[in-house]
Design a protein around this motif. Sequence first.
Motif, short mmCIF file in Angstrom:
data_model
loop_
_atom_site.label_atom_id
_atom_site.label_comp_id
_atom_site.label_asym_id
_atom_site.label_seq_id
_atom_site.Cartn_x
_atom_site.Cartn_y
_atom_site.Cartn_z
N ASN A 1 12.96 -9.28 -56.89
CA ASN A 1 14.22 -9.86 -55.73
C ASN A 1 13.65 -9.16 -54.37
OD1 ASN A 1 14.81 -7.33 -56.13
ND2 ASN A 1 16.97 -7.66 -57.24
N ARG A 2 14.60 -9.54 -53.38
CA ARG A 2 14.25 -9.07 -52.02
C ARG A 2 14.49 -7.34 -51.85
NH1 ARG A 2 17.42 -8.45 -47.09
NH2 ARG A 2 16.10 -9.08 -45.25
N ASN A 3 15.27 -6.87 -52.58
CA ASN A 3 15.81 -5.26 -52.47
C ASN A 3 14.42 -4.75 -53.23
OD1 ASN A 3 17.98 -5.63 -51.19
ND2 ASN A 3 19.24 -5.53 -53.31
N ARG A 4 13.98 -5.31 -54.33
CA ARG A 4 12.74 -4.52 -55.02
C ARG A 4 11.58 -4.77 -54.01
NH1 ARG A 4 10.98 -3.54 -60.36
NH2 ARG A 4 8.85 -3.58 -60.63
N ARG A 5 11.31 -5.71 -53.64
CA ARG A 5 10.13 -5.86 -52.23
C ARG A 5 10.10 -4.86 -51.22
NH1 ARG A 5 10.12 -11.75 -50.95
NH2 ARG A 5 10.90 -12.51 -53.06
N ILE A 6 11.51 -4.86 -50.68
CA ILE A 6 11.63 -3.79 -49.60
C ILE A 6 11.31 -2.45 -49.90
CG2 ILE A 6 13.51 -2.92 -48.02
CD1 ILE A 6 14.65 -5.55 -47.75
N PHE A 7 11.75 -2.21 -51.36
CA PHE A 7 11.66 -0.85 -51.88
C PHE A 7 9.94 -0.54 -51.95
CE2 PHE A 7 10.77 1.82 -55.57
CZ PHE A 7 11.20 3.05 -54.90
N ILE A 8 9.45 -1.54 -52.52
CA ILE A 8 7.84 -1.27 -52.73
C ILE A 8 7.11 -1.22 -51.45
CG2 ILE A 8 6.05 -2.43 -53.58
CD1 ILE A 8 7.50 -3.60 -55.89
N THR A 9 7.47 -2.00 -50.43
CA THR A 9 6.72 -1.89 -49.21
C THR A 9 7.09 -0.81 -48.51
OG1 THR A 9 7.11 -4.51 -48.89
CG2 THR A 9 6.71 -3.24 -47.12
N PHE B 1 7.78 2.15 -49.79
CA PHE B 1 7.24 3.30 -50.58
C PHE B 1 5.79 3.16 -50.41
CE2 PHE B 1 4.86 4.58 -54.48
CZ PHE B 1 5.22 5.82 -54.75
N ILE B 2 5.20 2.21 -50.22
CA ILE B 2 3.57 1.99 -49.90
C ILE B 2 3.34 2.67 -48.57
CG2 ILE B 2 1.83 0.44 -49.55
CD1 ILE B 2 2.60 -1.25 -51.78
N LEU B 3 4.20 2.34 -47.77
CA LEU B 3 4.04 2.94 -46.18
C LEU B 3 4.30 4.27 -46.11
CD1 LEU B 3 6.03 0.02 -44.23
CD2 LEU B 3 3.67 0.44 -44.44
N PHE B 4 5.39 4.65 -46.82
CA PHE B 4 5.62 6.16 -47.06
C PHE B 4 4.52 7.01 -47.65
CE2 PHE B 4 6.94 9.91 -49.42
CZ PHE B 4 7.48 10.74 -48.51
N VAL B 5 3.77 6.47 -48.68
CA VAL B 5 2.51 7.12 -49.32
C VAL B 5 1.46 7.02 -48.35
CG1 VAL B 5 1.06 7.00 -51.19
CG2 VAL B 5 3.43 6.85 -51.81
N ALA B 6 1.32 6.09 -47.66
CA ALA B 6 -0.06 5.83 -46.75
C ALA B 6 0.06 6.86 -45.59
CB ALA B 6 0.00 4.29 -46.24
N LEU B 7 1.49 6.93 -44.99
CA LEU B 7 1.83 7.86 -43.96
C LEU B 7 1.71 9.41 -44.45
CD1 LEU B 7 2.78 8.31 -40.94
CD2 LEU B 7 5.34 8.42 -42.06
N PHE B 8 1.89 9.63 -45.72
CA PHE B 8 1.72 11.06 -46.37
C PHE B 8 0.14 11.21 -46.05
CE2 PHE B 8 3.48 14.56 -48.04
CZ PHE B 8 2.62 15.10 -49.11
N ILE B 9 -0.34 10.34 -46.78
CA ILE B 9 -1.91 10.50 -46.97
C ILE B 9 -2.60 10.66 -45.52
CG2 ILE B 9 -3.91 9.44 -47.46
CD1 ILE B 9 -2.65 8.08 -50.06
N TYR B 10 -2.13 9.82 -44.65
CA TYR B 10 -2.66 10.17 -43.29
C TYR B 10 -2.35 11.50 -42.65
CZ TYR B 10 -3.23 9.53 -38.28
OH TYR B 10 -3.64 9.79 -37.02
N ILE B 11 -1.14 12.04 -42.81
CA ILE B 11 -0.77 13.16 -42.24
C ILE B 11 -1.38 14.22 -42.92
CG2 ILE B 11 1.03 14.86 -42.10
CD1 ILE B 11 3.01 12.33 -41.52
N SER B 12 -1.72 14.07 -44.19
CA SER B 12 -2.49 15.27 -45.03
C SER B 12 -3.83 15.23 -44.63
CB SER B 12 -2.40 14.78 -46.60
OG SER B 12 -1.10 14.93 -46.86
N TYR B 13 -4.39 14.02 -44.36
CA TYR B 13 -5.96 14.09 -43.97
C TYR B 13 -5.78 14.76 -42.37
CZ TYR B 13 -10.18 12.49 -42.25
OH TYR B 13 -11.56 12.24 -41.59
N ASP B 14 -4.98 14.34 -41.69
CA ASP B 14 -5.02 14.67 -40.24
C ASP B 14 -4.94 16.30 -40.12
OD1 ASP B 14 -5.26 14.43 -37.48
OD2 ASP B 14 -2.94 14.76 -37.35
N MET B 15 -4.06 16.73 -40.93
CA MET B 15 -3.76 18.27 -40.99
C MET B 15 -4.76 19.02 -41.68
SD MET B 15 0.23 18.80 -42.20
CE MET B 15 -0.16 20.44 -42.63
N SER B 16 -5.65 18.45 -42.69
CA SER B 16 -6.72 19.06 -43.20
C SER B 16 -7.85 19.06 -42.35
CB SER B 16 -7.01 18.45 -44.56
OG SER B 16 -7.59 17.20 -44.52
N SER B 17 -8.09 17.96 -41.69
CA SER B 17 -9.21 17.92 -40.65
C SER B 17 -9.01 18.84 -39.22
CB SER B 17 -9.41 16.44 -40.15
OG SER B 17 -8.38 16.17 -39.25
#
Length: 67
Positions: free
Chosen positions: A5-13, A15-31
Amino acid sequence: METPNRNRRIFITVFILFVALFIYISYDMSSRTTAPWNKPKQLERALPGELPEKDTLGIDSLLKEVK
C-alpha cells in the motif's frame, strides 16, 4: 502477492534514502579523517616537500634554530 500500500511504499523509500545518506556521510567522514596509525603521514600529505627534519626539538614554530 498483494502490492504494497501507499504507506508501505513511502516507508521503504524513506528507509532506502536514509540508509544511502548514512552510507554517504560515513564514507565522507572516513575519507576526511586519518587513522591513528597514519598520523605521521598526514603532515606529508598536508605539506609535501616542506617538512622539517625528523628531530624537531631544536626548531621553534617559525622553523628557526633555537640556540
